[in-house]
Design a protein around this motif. Structure first.
Motif, PDB file in Angstrom:
ATOM      1  N   MET A   1     -24.061 -22.929  26.721  1.00 51.95           N
ATOM      2  CA  MET A   1     -23.676 -21.740  25.856  1.00 51.95           C
ATOM      3  C   MET A   1     -24.557 -21.327  24.522  1.00 51.95           C
ATOM      4  N   ASP A   2     -24.601 -19.871  25.038  1.00 47.70           N
ATOM      5  CA  ASP A   2     -26.141 -18.981  24.126  1.00 47.70           C
ATOM      6  C   ASP A   2     -25.286 -19.459  22.996  1.00 47.70           C
ATOM      7  N   CYS A   3     -25.974 -19.398  21.852  1.00 43.64           N
ATOM      8  CA  CYS A   3     -25.721 -19.422  20.328  1.00 43.64           C
ATOM      9  C   CYS A   3     -26.310 -17.678  20.291  1.00 43.64           C
ATOM     10  N   PRO A   4     -25.184 -17.204  18.871  1.00 45.39           N
ATOM     11  CA  PRO A   4     -25.631 -16.069  18.462  1.00 45.39           C
ATOM     12  C   PRO A   4     -26.132 -15.349  18.206  1.00 45.39           C
ATOM     13  N   TRP A   5     -26.687 -14.522  18.852  1.00 50.90           N
ATOM     14  CA  TRP A   5     -28.186 -13.286  18.555  1.00 50.90           C
ATOM     15  C   TRP A   5     -27.633 -13.000  16.804  1.00 50.90           C
ATOM     16  N   LEU A   6     -29.064 -13.192  16.152  1.00 48.96           N
ATOM     17  CA  LEU A   6     -28.688 -13.060  14.177  1.00 48.96           C
ATOM     18  C   LEU A   6     -30.220 -12.352  14.594  1.00 48.96           C
ATOM     19  N   ASP A   7     -30.118 -10.602  13.898  1.00 46.86           N
ATOM     20  CA  ASP A   7     -31.066  -9.772  13.572  1.00 46.86           C
ATOM     21  C   ASP A   7     -31.855 -10.611  12.785  1.00 46.86           C
ATOM     22  N   GLU A   8     -31.393 -11.301  11.286  1.00 47.14           N
ATOM     23  CA  GLU A   8     -32.461 -11.958  10.718  1.00 47.14           C
ATOM     24  C   GLU A   8     -32.565 -13.289  11.252  1.00 47.14           C
ATOM     25  N   GLU A   9     -32.148 -13.607  12.119  1.00 51.17           N
ATOM     26  CA  GLU A   9     -33.148 -15.308  12.688  1.00 51.17           C
ATOM     27  C   GLU A   9     -33.628 -14.833  13.563  1.00 51.17           C
ATOM     28  N   ASP A  10     -33.172 -13.917  14.769  1.00 54.07           N
ATOM     29  CA  ASP A  10     -33.587 -13.135  16.280  1.00 54.07           C
ATOM     30  C   ASP A  10     -35.186 -12.408  16.169  1.00 54.07           C
ATOM     31  N   LEU A  11     -34.919 -11.863  14.916  1.00 53.02           N
ATOM     32  CA  LEU A  11     -36.107 -10.163  15.006  1.00 53.02           C
ATOM     33  C   LEU A  11     -37.513 -10.897  14.923  1.00 53.02           C
ATOM     34  N   LEU A  12     -38.544 -10.824  15.031  1.00 53.39           N
ATOM     35  CA  LEU A  12     -39.959 -11.229  14.501  1.00 53.39           C
ATOM     36  C   LEU A  12     -40.341  -9.964  13.867  1.00 53.39           C
ATOM     37  N   PRO A  13     -41.470 -10.253  13.202  1.00 53.37           N
ATOM     38  CA  PRO A  13     -42.174  -9.465  12.997  1.00 53.37           C
ATOM     39  C   PRO A  13     -43.016  -8.007  13.399  1.00 53.37           C
ATOM     40  N   GLY A  14     -42.961  -7.060  14.001  1.00 55.58           N
ATOM     41  CA  GLY A  14     -43.315  -6.404  14.077  1.00 55.58           C
ATOM     42  C   GLY A  14     -42.991  -6.169  15.109  1.00 55.58           C
ATOM     43  N   GLN A  15     -41.700  -6.077  15.844  1.00 60.47           N
ATOM     44  CA  GLN A  15     -40.428  -5.473  16.881  1.00 60.47           C
ATOM     45  C   GLN A  15     -39.995  -4.517  16.439  1.00 60.47           C
ATOM     46  N   ASP A  16     -39.748  -3.764  17.353  1.00 58.40           N
ATOM     47  CA  ASP A  16     -38.631  -2.718  17.069  1.00 58.40           C
ATOM     48  C   ASP A  16     -37.248  -2.753  17.179  1.00 58.40           C
ATOM     49  N   PHE A  17     -37.706  -3.076  15.589  1.00 62.72           N
ATOM     50  CA  PHE A  17     -35.574  -3.274  15.144  1.00 62.72           C
ATOM     51  C   PHE A  17     -34.727  -2.537  16.093  1.00 62.72           C
ATOM     52  N   ASP A  18     -34.385  -1.555  16.798  1.00 64.64           N
ATOM     53  CA  ASP A  18     -33.355   0.025  17.459  1.00 64.64           C
ATOM     54  C   ASP A  18     -33.795  -1.198  18.564  1.00 64.64           C
ATOM     55  N   LEU A  19     -35.133  -1.220  18.986  1.00 65.40           N
ATOM     56  CA  LEU A  19     -34.822  -1.119  20.366  1.00 65.40           C
ATOM     57  C   LEU A  19     -34.440  -3.024  21.170  1.00 65.40           C
ATOM     58  N   GLU A  20     -34.568  -3.977  19.658  1.00 62.04           N
ATOM     59  CA  GLU A  20     -34.151  -5.698  20.077  1.00 62.04           C
ATOM     60  C   GLU A  20     -32.716  -5.085  19.855  1.00 62.04           C
ATOM     61  N   ILE A  21     -31.915  -5.003  19.246  1.00 57.48           N
ATOM     62  CA  ILE A  21     -30.364  -4.606  18.855  1.00 57.48           C
ATOM     63  C   ILE A  21     -29.925  -4.132  20.264  1.00 57.48           C
ATOM     64  N   ILE A  22     -30.419  -3.146  20.604  1.00 51.98           N
ATOM     65  CA  ILE A  22     -29.932  -2.117  21.768  1.00 51.98           C
ATOM     66  C   ILE A  22     -29.604  -3.024  22.513  1.00 51.98           C
ATOM     67  N   LYS A  23     -30.990  -4.212  23.325  1.00 50.51           N
ATOM     68  CA  LYS A  23     -31.267  -5.159  24.241  1.00 50.51           C
ATOM     69  C   LYS A  23     -30.248  -6.515  24.661  1.00 50.51           C
ATOM     70  N   ALA A  24     -30.200  -6.843  22.217  1.00 49.89           N
ATOM     71  CA  ALA A  24     -29.506  -8.054  22.427  1.00 49.89           C
ATOM     72  C   ALA A  24     -27.713  -7.503  22.233  1.00 49.89           C
ATOM     73  N   ALA A  25     -27.672  -6.131  22.079  1.00 49.15           N
ATOM     74  CA  ALA A  25     -25.831  -5.810  22.213  1.00 49.15           C
ATOM     75  C   ALA A  25     -25.721  -5.522  24.117  1.00 49.15           C
ATOM     76  N   ARG A  26     -26.753  -4.943  24.170  1.00 47.27           N
ATOM     77  CA  ARG A  26     -26.475  -4.975  26.591  1.00 47.27           C
ATOM     78  C   ARG A  26     -25.853  -6.162  26.838  1.00 47.27           C
ATOM     79  N   ASN A  27     -27.288  -7.334  26.647  1.00 47.65           N
ATOM     80  CA  ASN A  27     -26.846  -8.386  27.194  1.00 47.65           C
ATOM     81  C   ASN A  27     -25.854  -9.193  27.049  1.00 47.65           C
TER      82      ASN A  27
END
Length: 98
Positions: A1-27
Motif C-alpha cells: 500500500m502506498d503512503c498518501p501524497w502530501l504536498d508539505e512532505e512530497d514537494l521538493l524545493p524547485g519543483q513546479d508546484f502545479d505540475l506535481e499536484i496534477i501528476k499526484a492527483a492523476r496517479n
C-alpha cells in the motif's frame, strides 16, 4: 500500500508546484477532499485544486471510487459537482473542547 501524497512532505524545493499536484492527483487511486465551514468559504487555490480533481474524476471508470469527501464540521459543499457526491460524504465528529 502506498503512503498518501502530501504536498508539505512530497514537494521538493524547485519543483513546479502545479505540475506535481496534477501528476499526484492523476496517479492517485483516490482523493480525499476535506470539507469544513472554512474550506468551503475559501477562494483561490483550494477551489482550483477541487475543480481539477473533479475534472479528473470525469476521466475515471463509471462507478469508480475516486473522490472521497470528508466533512469535518457541519458545512455545505460550495461546488455543484461536488454536491453530486453528497450521499457519499463521510462526516467526522471532532471531539469538542471541554
Amino acid at each position: 500500500m502506498d503512503c498518501p501524497w502530501l504536498d508539505e512532505e512530497d514537494l521538493l524545493p524547485g519543483q513546479d508546484f502545479d505540475l506535481e499536484i496534477i501528476k499526484a492527483a492523476r496517479n492517485a487511486d483516490a482523493i480525499i477532499i476535506c470539507l469544513s465551514k472554512v474550506s468551503v468559504a475559501k477562494e483561490g487555490y483550494v477551489n482550483k485544486e477541487i475543480r481539477r480533481v473533479l475534472d479528473l474524476a470525469d476521466e475515471k471508470s463509471e462507478g469508480a471510487i475516486y473522490i472521497i469527501p470528508l466533512r469535518l464540521d457541519e458545512c455545505e459543499p460550495s461546488f455543484e459537482r461536488l454536491k453530486n457526491y453528497i450521499g457519499q460524504i463521510i462526516s467526522l465528529r471532532m471531539p469538542t473542547k471541554s
